[in-house]
Design an enzyme around this catalytic site. Structure first.
Site, PDB file in Angstrom:
ATOM      1  N   GLU A  87     -28.593 -14.951  -4.104  1.00  0.00           N
ATOM      2  CA  GLU A  87     -29.399 -13.830  -4.588  1.00  0.00           C
ATOM      3  C   GLU A  87     -28.547 -12.612  -4.907  1.00  0.00           C
ATOM      4  O   GLU A  87     -28.878 -11.834  -5.816  1.00  0.00           O
ATOM      5  CB  GLU A  87     -30.466 -13.467  -3.549  1.00  0.00           C
ATOM      6  CG  GLU A  87     -31.512 -14.549  -3.310  1.00  0.00           C
ATOM      7  CD  GLU A  87     -31.070 -15.641  -2.343  1.00  0.00           C
ATOM      8  OE1 GLU A  87     -29.957 -15.501  -1.770  1.00  0.00           O
ATOM      9  OE2 GLU A  87     -31.804 -16.619  -2.151  1.00  0.00           O
ATOM     10  N   HIS A 114      -4.916   5.256   5.064  1.00  0.00           N
ATOM     11  CA  HIS A 114      -6.041   4.804   4.240  1.00  0.00           C
ATOM     12  C   HIS A 114      -7.021   5.947   4.015  1.00  0.00           C
ATOM     13  O   HIS A 114      -7.442   6.615   4.962  1.00  0.00           O
ATOM     14  CB  HIS A 114      -6.788   3.639   4.887  1.00  0.00           C
ATOM     15  CG  HIS A 114      -7.966   3.192   4.049  1.00  0.00           C
ATOM     16  ND1 HIS A 114      -7.865   2.200   3.099  1.00  0.00           N
ATOM     17  CD2 HIS A 114      -9.247   3.649   3.974  1.00  0.00           C
ATOM     18  CE1 HIS A 114      -9.029   2.049   2.492  1.00  0.00           C
ATOM     19  NE2 HIS A 114      -9.893   2.922   2.993  1.00  0.00           N
ATOM     20  N   LYS A 127       0.853  -1.192   0.000  1.00  0.00           N
ATOM     21  CA  LYS A 127       0.000   0.000   0.000  1.00  0.00           C
ATOM     22  C   LYS A 127       0.891   1.244   0.000  1.00  0.00           C
ATOM     23  O   LYS A 127       1.872   1.304   0.748  1.00  0.00           O
ATOM     24  CB  LYS A 127      -0.905  -0.023   1.230  1.00  0.00           C
ATOM     25  CG  LYS A 127      -2.131   0.872   1.133  1.00  0.00           C
ATOM     26  CD  LYS A 127      -3.183   0.453   2.150  1.00  0.00           C
ATOM     27  CE  LYS A 127      -4.400   1.350   2.105  1.00  0.00           C
ATOM     28  NZ  LYS A 127      -5.495   0.813   2.938  1.00  0.00           N
ATOM     29  N   PHE A 151     -36.610 -13.082  -0.225  1.00  0.00           N
ATOM     30  CA  PHE A 151     -35.177 -13.295  -0.386  1.00  0.00           C
ATOM     31  C   PHE A 151     -34.508 -12.237  -1.255  1.00  0.00           C
ATOM     32  O   PHE A 151     -33.279 -12.180  -1.325  1.00  0.00           O
ATOM     33  CB  PHE A 151     -34.907 -14.708  -0.904  1.00  0.00           C
ATOM     34  CG  PHE A 151     -35.506 -15.762  -0.014  1.00  0.00           C
ATOM     35  CD1 PHE A 151     -35.480 -15.606   1.369  1.00  0.00           C
ATOM     36  CD2 PHE A 151     -36.137 -16.886  -0.529  1.00  0.00           C
ATOM     37  CE1 PHE A 151     -36.056 -16.550   2.214  1.00  0.00           C
ATOM     38  CE2 PHE A 151     -36.712 -17.831   0.305  1.00  0.00           C
ATOM     39  CZ  PHE A 151     -36.679 -17.675   1.686  1.00  0.00           C
TER      40      PHE A 151
END
Lengths: 638, 638
Positions: free
Chosen positions: A381, A263, A249, A406
Site C-alpha cells: 500500500e 549529523h 560523510k 489498509f
C-alpha cells in the site's frame, strides 16, 4: 517547444570544481541558516556534480518540459546540496541560497518541496523519494513513452525502510530501466552507524535479489561515478539500476569526515570558514549539463513497447456508462468500479492502481477496460500511494484503492502527498463493521479521522450507487488528496440518474415543517436513518434526514438549518470510531456556527468488534435503524 | 510450575492423518460459516501438521507457560487451519469449530485475535505477523533468555509488504536464530498470481540477502517439511531461518487445486462434501506434539549470551530521578528521556525502542542507562511498533519513540496493536510547527487525530517537564495503546515536583470568580494561553487557563465548569491540524454535555507550513499568545 541538442560535454575537471562548490555552498547555506545537514550533503556532492554536468538531461529554463529527466532527492535532508546545485545551474541566486534557506516564507525549505519548480515531490520522510520515483518511471515507460530517466539519490539509512524494498520490487517487476537509484553509503545515520555500515556487498546482494542491476563504486572517484552513470543510462534495458556509492560523510573537510558528531548540525561560522578554506574557497561557477535530445518527445522510446509490460488483467470489454435504477441493490464499491471505468474512457489522464484486492474494490472494472492504464501494486500500500504520487507528477490523475483499513498502512505517504501538493484520489472499500464476518483487522474504522486530518483533503462517503458515480467523477476534478469511502454490501439506489452531488453539499431526503429531530448519516448509516424516519413517522414523529455524503468539506448551512428547525435535536450515526469522523465533522460545524445548543446523540462504533453478520454487527454497535429510532425518540420525548 | 519431558515422538504417518483432518476441518468450518478461506488453509496444512506433531513445543493446557514455543499465523486469513489445529490438540471442540467460526460474539473470529489464549497477536493485516514475531523472538533471546522458538507461518502474497523486509533485516541484525519463518508459496493471491509466482529461487535470493538461513522444500513432502523444521530448530545459531515451501493452493481437492477462482470462498455444501470425500472423510484425531523440555525455563539458553547482542549504545551512567525547578527551560522530550531512564531503573519490565532518532526523542537516556533493554530499530517505524507488540506479548512494557510525524508510517501496526489488545506506550517528539526550520515533512500535525481514533487509546500531551515525567510514569500503568506527544523546544517548567497528573485530568492554572473567557491549550500552546492571560489581565480581562494534558480521556467536568463560568466563551488552541485533535476533543466534550452553547474560537494550523523559526511559525499559524489574546478579546467584546 524547441529542444536543442545536448551542449558540448563538460569534463570531469569541471565536475570536480562543481563538487567543491556544492560542498562549499552546502556549508555556507547551512551555517547561514543556523540549521541543516552539511555533512550529509558533502558525502553526495561528487555524485551530484557528475550527474548534473554530464548525465542529467534537463532544460533548466523549462522545468515543465516533458522531455526532461527527473531528479528526486530521496534523502531530503541533503537539501543544501540540491539548492547549491540550483545555484550552480543558475536558477537561484547566491543571495537566495544564503538568505532564503530555511527562512519563513521562503521556498528553500528545510526539506525540498515542489514550491520549487525543479522539485517533483516533497521529501524528508525517508524511504519515500524512491517509491515516488517508481511512479514517475512508470509514467515514463508506459504512459508518456518518453526516453527521460528518473535519477533518485537515496541515503543509506533509508534502506532500513521497507518501502525501499517495495519500490525495488515494483521497479524490477515493471522493468523500469529508466530508473536509476544512487545510494550515498556514508555509513552514518542520525544517531550513529547504520544497520549495515559500509558493508556495500550486503546492499549489493539485497538490491540484486530484488531484481536490480547493481553497480558498486567509490562515490568520490569521479571517473567511477561517471562510468556508472553512463552504464546506468539505459532506458531500453530490462532492469532498474542501483548504484551503490561508498562515500564519506562530511567528505572534503577533514575535521568532520566520517564523524558521528556532525549529523544535522551546521558548522559554527569560524568552523565553516576553515571548511571553506580546506575546500578551496568560495566559487561561483555556473554550469549546465546536457539538455534533452532534440525530438526526444516526439516519438516512443524503445522502452515503450507495450509487449514489454507485465499484464495482470486481460482486457475483456469497455465499460458501459454507469446508471442504476432507484431501489436496485448495488454496492457502492461496485458503482465506484463502474464509474472509474467509464471515466477512464472519457479522460485519458485517468489511471488506476490497487493493492491486490481489485476484485473487492472493483478497481478491476477499470483494469479490464483500460489495462494499459492500470498498475497492480500487489500487497504494497505504501508503494501504491507513492506510485500514484509519481504518476500525478507527470500529469496523470491516479485513483488508488484498497480496503479502507489498509490505507492506514500508507498514512505517511498520504501525508507527504499533501506536502507535495499532488492531486490523488484514494478509495477505501469495506468500510466499518458493515463488512461482517472478516473481523476487525479488515474493518476501516479510523479512515475518516485519518483522512480528515490531512491538509487540504476532501472526504466523501456516498450511500448509494448514483451518488458514488457522481462523486467519483467529482474526485477527478478535485485538487489535493481526495478520499472516497465505499461499502461492501448491497444497498438500494436512492437517487435517480442525473442527480447532482457537489463536493461540500448534502441531500435532505426527508423534510417537513413538523420535523422534530434531525437524523444525519452517510454510507450504510444513511439507510438506517431512512428506516428510522419511517419508524418514527409511524409513531407520529417527523424526522428530517440528511445524507452527509461530503464529510470534508461539510455542508454547514444545511446542517445548521436542520438543527435550528428541529429545536437542536440531532442524531448523527456513523460506522466508524467516535473520534474524528462524521460525528466530529458535524460537531465542528455546529460549534463553529454557534447559533444552536445541540441536543446531540452520537452513535458510533465504541467497542472492539468481532465477527458476525453485517446486520448483527450494526445492531451490536448500536448504529442500526432501531438504535437511531430509539435515540431520536429519546431526544423528542426528553 | 511443572514441566514434563516431551511426549514420545509422533510419526509422520500420524502427521499425514492430521494434515488430512486439518484440510477437512478447514473445509467444514468455512462452509458451515458461509465465509472464510479454505484453499489458503489447505496449502499450508502439511506444514502445520508436521510442525504441531513433531516440533512445536507447547503445553496446550498452559498457554501462558513462558517455556512454550510461539506460533504466529501471519497469513491470518488461514484461520480455519489454525482453528482446526486447536480442535486437533483438544483445546476447542468440533462443535465450537462448526458453530462458532465467524459468528457474532464468538472467539473464533474471521482472523485470529488473542481472544483465544493460544493466539499471541491479531493478524489479518498482511505483513504484520512476522514483524510481531521478531518482537517475541527479541524477548526470548535477550530478555527472557529462554530456549523457546517463534514459528511464523507467512503467505507468499505478504512478501510484497516492505514490513516483511524490515522484519528480516532486524531478525538478522539481532541474530534471531530462535525465529523460524515458514512461507506458504502457493503462488496465488486474492485476485490472481503473486508478483513472483512459484519463483522460489527469487524468494531464496532475497531472504538470503537479508541475512536469513534459507531452506527450500516441497511443502507437501512431509519428510522434507520435517527435515527443514528439524534443521530450523536451532536457537543457539546466529541466523533466523526462512523455510520456503512450494505449495499448491487448495491442495487435496483436485477441483480447486491451483485455481485462481477460489480465494476466500467457502465451498457450497455439496462441493464441500465432495472435498471431504476426496480427503478421506471426517476425522476426529486428537494429537499433541512435544511439550517444552523440563527445566527449560530455569536457565539461560545458549543463545542468551549478552556478548552475542549487537550493541548500539554504550552504557555510561544510571539515570538520576528526574526533577526540575519551576521556571527552568526544559524540552518535554528531554524530560521524557529522563523519566523513562528512571522508570527503567525501578521496573525491569520497561523496554525501549526507537527509530534511529533516539538523540532527538531522548530515548537514548534509557539506552545509556539500560542498554540491555533498548532495541534500536533504525529507520523502520513499522517494525518498531511490531517489535514493541511482540515484546508486550511476553509481558514487557515497551516505550517506542520517533518523531510524531513518522508514527504515521506505522498506523496500521498501531491499529492492529489495539486489536491485539497489547499495552504499548508510543511517544512522538517534534510535534507540530513548533519544530521550526525543518519544514512540514518533519512536523507532526495529524498525530493527535490518528491516535485518538485508535480504539481504547489514551492520548497525553504535557506542557512541561514535571507533567511529562508524571505522564510517562502513568503510561507504564495504562492499558491499551497510549500516546505521549512531546515538544522540541525548551519551555519553562510550570509545576513543582510532586504535583500529580491523573490520566483524564487537567490543570486549571488561572482562575477567578471574574473569569470572562476560558483558554484551553496543551503542550506549546498552553504557554501561549498563559502569556495571553497575562496580556488580557493587563487589559482588565480575567481569563481562566486550562492545561488539557489528557486529550483522551478528556476532563469533561473541568472544561464544562469553566465554559459555564465564562458565559460559554472559550478559545482552544493547538499545534495540529484543525481536525481530530485537541479542539475536536474539547468540542466533543462540550456537545456531549449539552448544557452550554459555546462561543468557541478554535485556533489551529490551517495552512501548509514551511520553514521558519519556531516563534515565527507559531505567529504565522495564528496559534501564539498574540492570537490567543485577540481571539479572547473578540469573544469578550463580542
Amino acid at each position: 517547444m524547441t529542444l536543442t541538442a545536448p551542449t558540448a560535454t563538460i569534463g570531469l575537471d569541471t565536475a570536480a570544481e562543481l563538487a567543491a562548490q556544492l560542498r562549499v555552498d552546502s556549508v555556507r547555506s547551512s551555517t547561514s541558516a543556523g540549521s541543516g545537514h552539511p555533512t550529509s550533503s558533502m558525502s553526495a556532492a561528487d555524485l551530484f556534480a557528475v550527474l548534473a554536468t554530464r548525465h542529467l538531461r534537463y532544460d533548466w529554463d523549462d522545468p515543465r518540459s516533458p522531455a526532461n529527466d527527473h531528479l528526486v532527492l530521496s534523502k531530503g535532508h541533503a537539501s543544501p546540496l540540491l539548492y547549491s546545485l540550483f545555484k550552480a545551474v543558475g536558477v537561484i541566486s547566491d543571495d537566495e541560497l544564503m538568505h532564503g534557506y530555511r527562512r519563513l516564507g521562503q521556498r528553500l525549505q528545510g526539506h525540498p518541496t515542489p514550491a520549487l519548480p525543479w522539485v517533483d515531490v516533497a521529501t524528508g520522510s525517508l524511504g519515500q523519494g524512491l517509491p515516488d520515483g517508481v511512479g514517475v518511471a512508470l509514467a515514463g515507460k508506459y504512459l508518456d513513452k518518453l526516453p527521460y530517466r528518473v535519477w533518485v539519490l537515496c541515503g543509506d539509512s533509508e534502506f532500513a525502510e521497507g518501502s525501499i524494498w517495495e519500490a525495488l520490487d515494483k521497479a524490477s517487476y515493471y522493468r523500469l530501466s529508466n530508473l536509476v537509484t544512487m545510494v550515498d553509503i556514508n555509513r552514518l545515520g542520525q544517531r550513529g552507524p547504520t544497520d549495515l555500515g559500509w558493508d556495500v556487498d550486503a546492499y549489493a546482494r539485497r538490491a540484486e535479489a530484488f531484481g536490480a542491476r547493481v553497480l558498486v563504486i567509490d562515490g568520490h572517484d569521479l571517473t567511477a561515478v561517471d562510468d556508472a552513470l553512463t552504464a546506468a543510462a539505459d532506458p531500453a534495458g530490462e532492469q532498474p539500476t542501483v548504484i551503490l556509492a561508498r562515500t564519506v560523510k562530511g567528505r572534503g573537510f577533514a575535521e568532520v569526515e566520517d564523524s558521528n558528531d556532525w549529523h544535522g548540525k551546521p558548522f559554527p561560522p569560524e568552523m565553516a570558514d576553515r571548511a571553506i578554506r580546506e575546500l578551496g574557497g568560495v566559487r561561483n561557477l555556473t554550469v549546465r549539463g546536457p539538455r534533452p535530445a532534440e525530438g526526444s518527445i516526439d516519438g516512443a522510446s524503445p522502452a515503450s513497447d507495450p509487449a514489454a509490460r507485465p499484464v495482470t488483467t486481460e482486457p475483456t470489454r469497455r465499460a458501459a456508462p454507469a446508471s442504476y435504477g432507484v431501489g436496485e441493490p448495488v454496492p457502492t464499491r461496485k458503482a465506484y468500479g463502474d464509474a472509474l471505468a467509464a471515466l477512464g474512457a472519457r479522460d485519458p489522464r485517468i489511471v488506476a492502481l490497487d493493492g491486490e484486492v481489485s476484485n473487492s474494490t472493483y478497481a478491476f472494472e477499470f483494469a479490464r477496460a483500460h489495462p494499459e492504464r492500470y498498475f497492480e501494486m500487489f500487497i504494497a500500500e505504501q508503494q501504491m500511494v507513492a506510485a500514484a504520487t509519481g504518476l500525478a507528477v507527470r500529469g496523470y490523475r491516479p485513483f488508488a484503492s484498497t480496503f479502507a483499513a489498509f490505507l492506514t498502512r500508507a498514512y505517511d505517504f498520504i501525508r507527504m502527498g499533501a506536502v507535495s501538493g499532488v492531486d490523488l484520489c484514494l478509495v477505501g472499500s469495506h468500510a466499518g463493521i458493515e463488512i461482517g464476518p472478516d473481523g476487525p483487522s479488515q474493518m476501516g474504522l479510523e479512515d475518516l479521522a485519518m483522512m480528515r486530518a490531512v491538509h487540504g483533503s476532501t472526504v466523501l462517503y456516498p450511500s448509494d450507487a448514483t451518488s458514488t458515480v457522481a462523486l467519483t467523477e467529482a474526485m477527478a476534478a478535485t485538487p489535493g488528496i481526495s478520499y472516497l469511502r465505499t461499502t461492501r454490501g448491497k444497498y438500494p439506489v436512492l437517487y435517480p440518474d442525473g442527480e447532482t452531488f457537489p463536493v461540500g453539499g448534502s441531500k435532505v431526503l426527508r423534510s417537513s415543517d413538523e420535523d422534530a429531530v434531525t437524523l444525519i448519516g452517510a454510507g450504510v448509516t444513511l439507510h438506517a436513518c431512512l428506516a428510522a424516519a419511517d419508524a418514527l413517522a409511524d409513531e407520529g414523529i417527523s424526522a428530517r434526514v440528511i445524507d452527509c455524503y461530503s464529510i470534508k468539506p461539510i455542508d454547514d448551512a444545511t446542517i445548521t438549518a436542520a438543527v435550528l428547525a428541529t429545536a437542536g435535536r440531532i442524531v448523527v450515526v456513523e460506522d466508524h470510531h467516535p473520534e474524528g469522523g462524521l460525528g466530529s465533522a458535524v460537531k465542528d460545524s455546529l460549534v463553529a456556527d454557534g447559533r444552536v445548543r445541540p441536543a446531540l446523540i452520537h452513535l458510533a462504533v465504541r467497542a472492539m468488534p468481532g465477527s458476525g453478520s453485517s446486520k448483527e454487527l450494526l445492531a451490536w454497535a448500536g448504529i442500526d435503524a432501531d438504535h437511531v429510532t430509539s435515540a431520536a425518540r429519546y431526544l423528542v420525548s426528553g
